[in-house]
Design a protein around this motif. Structure first.
Motif, PDB file in Angstrom:
ATOM      1  N   LEU A  33       0.823  -1.210   0.000  1.00  0.00           N
ATOM      2  CA  LEU A  33       0.000   0.000   0.000  1.00  0.00           C
ATOM      3  C   LEU A  33       0.860   1.263   0.000  1.00  0.00           C
ATOM      4  N   ILE A  34       1.887   1.255   0.860  1.00  0.00           N
ATOM      5  CA  ILE A  34       2.751   2.437   0.970  1.00  0.00           C
ATOM      6  C   ILE A  34       3.529   2.666  -0.325  1.00  0.00           C
ATOM      7  N   VAL A  35       4.085   1.584  -0.889  1.00  0.00           N
ATOM      8  CA  VAL A  35       4.861   1.722  -2.123  1.00  0.00           C
ATOM      9  C   VAL A  35       3.963   2.130  -3.281  1.00  0.00           C
ATOM     10  N   ALA A  36       2.731   1.637  -3.317  1.00  0.00           N
ATOM     11  CA  ALA A  36       1.805   2.023  -4.382  1.00  0.00           C
ATOM     12  C   ALA A  36       1.503   3.516  -4.329  1.00  0.00           C
ATOM     13  N   VAL A  37       1.266   4.014  -3.126  1.00  0.00           N
ATOM     14  CA  VAL A  37       0.999   5.449  -2.954  1.00  0.00           C
ATOM     15  C   VAL A  37       2.207   6.268  -3.401  1.00  0.00           C
TER      16      VAL A  37
END
Length: 568
Positions: A33-37
């Motif tokens: 989730l963090i890397v996608a953002v």
């Protein structure tokens, strides 16, 4: 069973996926989730930096992540578009087609395809060691020079002016002329993002959920700035609407012309991307007490680039900051990358209308901040203090990138690495040694207090012998013997010699012929097994007047007994 084991070596996913544990899922999910953002705005920004439409960045961040997961030996590497790969893509394609055109996008996909094929072939042929020919000073010099070019190139979008060029000679004059027309919105974005990613991030480290908030604060600020532009009707350039449907798979057509134009840039981009990837992957693997297979990483990154080509993207690689964030956010396996690809695909589809309102100066500011972190003058100072030749390699590569462009700069960097290697190996360290009193150890007579013999000169050669350095070795040995007029025996201690090529072997035989007139015998000691195997298949052992000894100590015992009372 053996077939399954072979497949598992080629597809590492068959090793870790059957052993996947439920407790790892939470870490992989949060990291994805963090890397996608983080990756969504970055991928769009890097696509624009490469001269491509925004969706190309999205496409390069979906299928490549999924494919890489099947081949990766690194558990936490995050693959996707990168700033240096983007600027090298733009540099390679600028003379061939108009940026943003269909032909340009097709060439970018072809570049990714060729780059992927090159990397995969290097991995399949077990040629990962080739990448070690680039020294760290050269890699950092290239990254620093390319980062400065990226910063200068993004000034156009940051200030809302028109600047184009491939090197500093083209960019800097245009930038100076454009100063009166510069707009303040971009610098304001840059300053705010720097505050969010720097001082604010450090302060957030000390509060609850601080590490997570510090990583997300620049992204949250981007959302706030974008909302302010929309609701306050701030006049600035926006990305605009773009198609974010799932990529349609196709195979770029390579003809003789495109191959001739793209093979060298593809190889340079592939190697540059791999060097970035393997550096951070190895660093994080050491911390986690894991190992990285460089050949497998070549295959994985090659497959990712082929996937980028097939989905309409452009060259991809592993990234320093993104991989570090992936690991720090709890990623345990490449499944995190697969989930990242899913989030990006969903976000691009559902948030397409919102992404269209991203201001171009804001994206330029994010690229500039990423690029600034790649400029490593601290490494230059440390390498220069350690060895001025390493510092000079950094400077030469950086200047070549700035003056000639990123593409030619990396070629110069490869040349500098090879020249530095050849120069160092052509200047071998040769030490006259003597015995440390009361021991069987022999050390440099200029560094230690030693016992020597008037009739024996013992020399340690600290380099493999080949055509490039044997003339230097011969000259040094003659100079040493000229200073020891009573010499009857020249003992060559070969403990540091890993190989002797045919030219060096012949030169040693010729040296013995010349020394025969001076009644000096050449002896060898501490010859390694592989080296001895080669010498046995040559005439050198027959040409030498001396013997081959197991150790320097045994040689000195034997030879001193034949000439004088040398107490051992």
């Amino acid at each position: 069973m053996n077939r399954l084991k072979s497949l598992a070596q080629f597809f590492p996913i068959l090793q870790w996926l059957p052993l996947y544990q439920k407790q790892k899922f939470a870490g992989d999910l949060s990291a994805s989730l963090i890397v996608a953002v983080l990756l969504i705005p970055q991928s769009i920004a890097y696509a624009l930096l490469a001269g491509l439409p925004p969706q190309a960045g999205i496409y390069a961040s979906i299928l490549p992540l999924v494919v890489y997961a099947f081949f990766a030996s690194s558990m936490v590497q995050s693959v996707g578009p990168m700033a240096i790969g983007a600027i090298m893509t733009a540099t390679a394609l600028a003379p061939l087609a108009a940026a943003g055109s269909i032909e340009y996008s097709t060439l970018a996909a072809s570049l990714a395809l060729l780059s992927g094929i090159f990397l995969a072939l290097l991995g399949l042929l077990k040629l990962g060691f080739i990448t070690q020919l680039l020294s760290h000073p050269v890699i950092n010099g290239f990254s620093s020079g390319a980062a400065i070019l990226i910063v200068l190139g993004q000034m156009a979008a940051l200030f809302g002016v028109s600047i184009q060029g491939e090197h500093i000679g083209q960019l800097l004059p245009q930038l100076m002329q454009a100063i009166p027309a510069m707009q303040p919105f971009g610098p304001a974005c840059l300053g705010l993002l720097w505050l969010a990613g720097g001082p604010l991030a450090k302060r957030l480290q000390h509060v609850r959920h601080g590490p997570l908030l510090s990583k997300l604060s620049p992204l949250l600020l981007m959302l706030v700035i974008t909302a302010a532009v929309y609701f306050l009707n701030i006049q600035t350039k926006l990305i605009g609407a773009f198609s974010a449907d799932l990529p349609r798979l196709f195979w770029p057509q390579l003809n003789q012309t495109s191959l001739a134009q793209l093979w060298l840039p593809a190889l340079a981009i592939g190697l540059a991307g791999f060097l970035q990837s393997i550096t951070i992957a190895q660093s994080l693997a050491l911390k986690a007490k894991r190992s990285i297979n460089s050949n497998q990483e070549l295959i994985g990154l090659g497959a990712a680039n082929i996937a980028a080509a097939a989905s309409g993207g452009f060259p991809v690689s592993g990234g320093f900051s993104r991989t570090a964030v992936n690991a720090a956010s709890g990623a345990n396996t490449p499944l995190a990358g697969v989930m990242t690809a899913v989030w990006i695909a969903l976000a691009a589809h559902w948030l397409n209308d919102y992404l269209a309102h991203l201001p171009l100066p804001l994206l330029a500011a994010t690229i500039i901040l990423v690029a600034l972190r790649l400029i490593d003058f601290d490494f230059l100072l440390r390498s220069w203090r350690y060895d001025s030749r390493d510092g000079a390699a950094f400077v030469c590569t950086a200047i070549a990138v700035l003056a000639l462009g990123a593409m030619i700069g990396i070629v110069v960097g490869v040349g500098v690495s090879l020249l530095l290697f050849l120069y160092r190996s052509s200047q071998p360290h040769i030490a006259v040694v003597g015995r440390i009193a009361g021991t069987e150890h022999y050390r440099n007579i200029h560094r230690f207090s030693t016992q020597t013999s008037d009739h024996i000169v013992a020399v340690r050669i600290d380099e493999s012998l080949y055509f490039g350095n044997i003339a230097k070795v011969q000259t040094e040995l003659i100079n040493i013997l000229n200073q020891a007029s009573n010499t009857q025996h020249l003992l060559l201690i070969m403990s540091a010699v890993n190989s002797i090529d045919f030219s060096a072997m012949q030169a040693i035989s010729l040296l013995q012929e010349n020394l025969r007139a001076r009644h000096i015998k050449i002896h060898l000691a501490e010859v390694k097994g592989p080296v001895m195997d080669h010498l046995r298949h040559s005439e050198i052992l027959e040409n030498l007047d001396g013997d081959v000894f197991l150790s320097a100590h045994l040689a000195m015992q034997t030879l001193s007994g034949a000439t004088e009372d040398f107490s051992i």
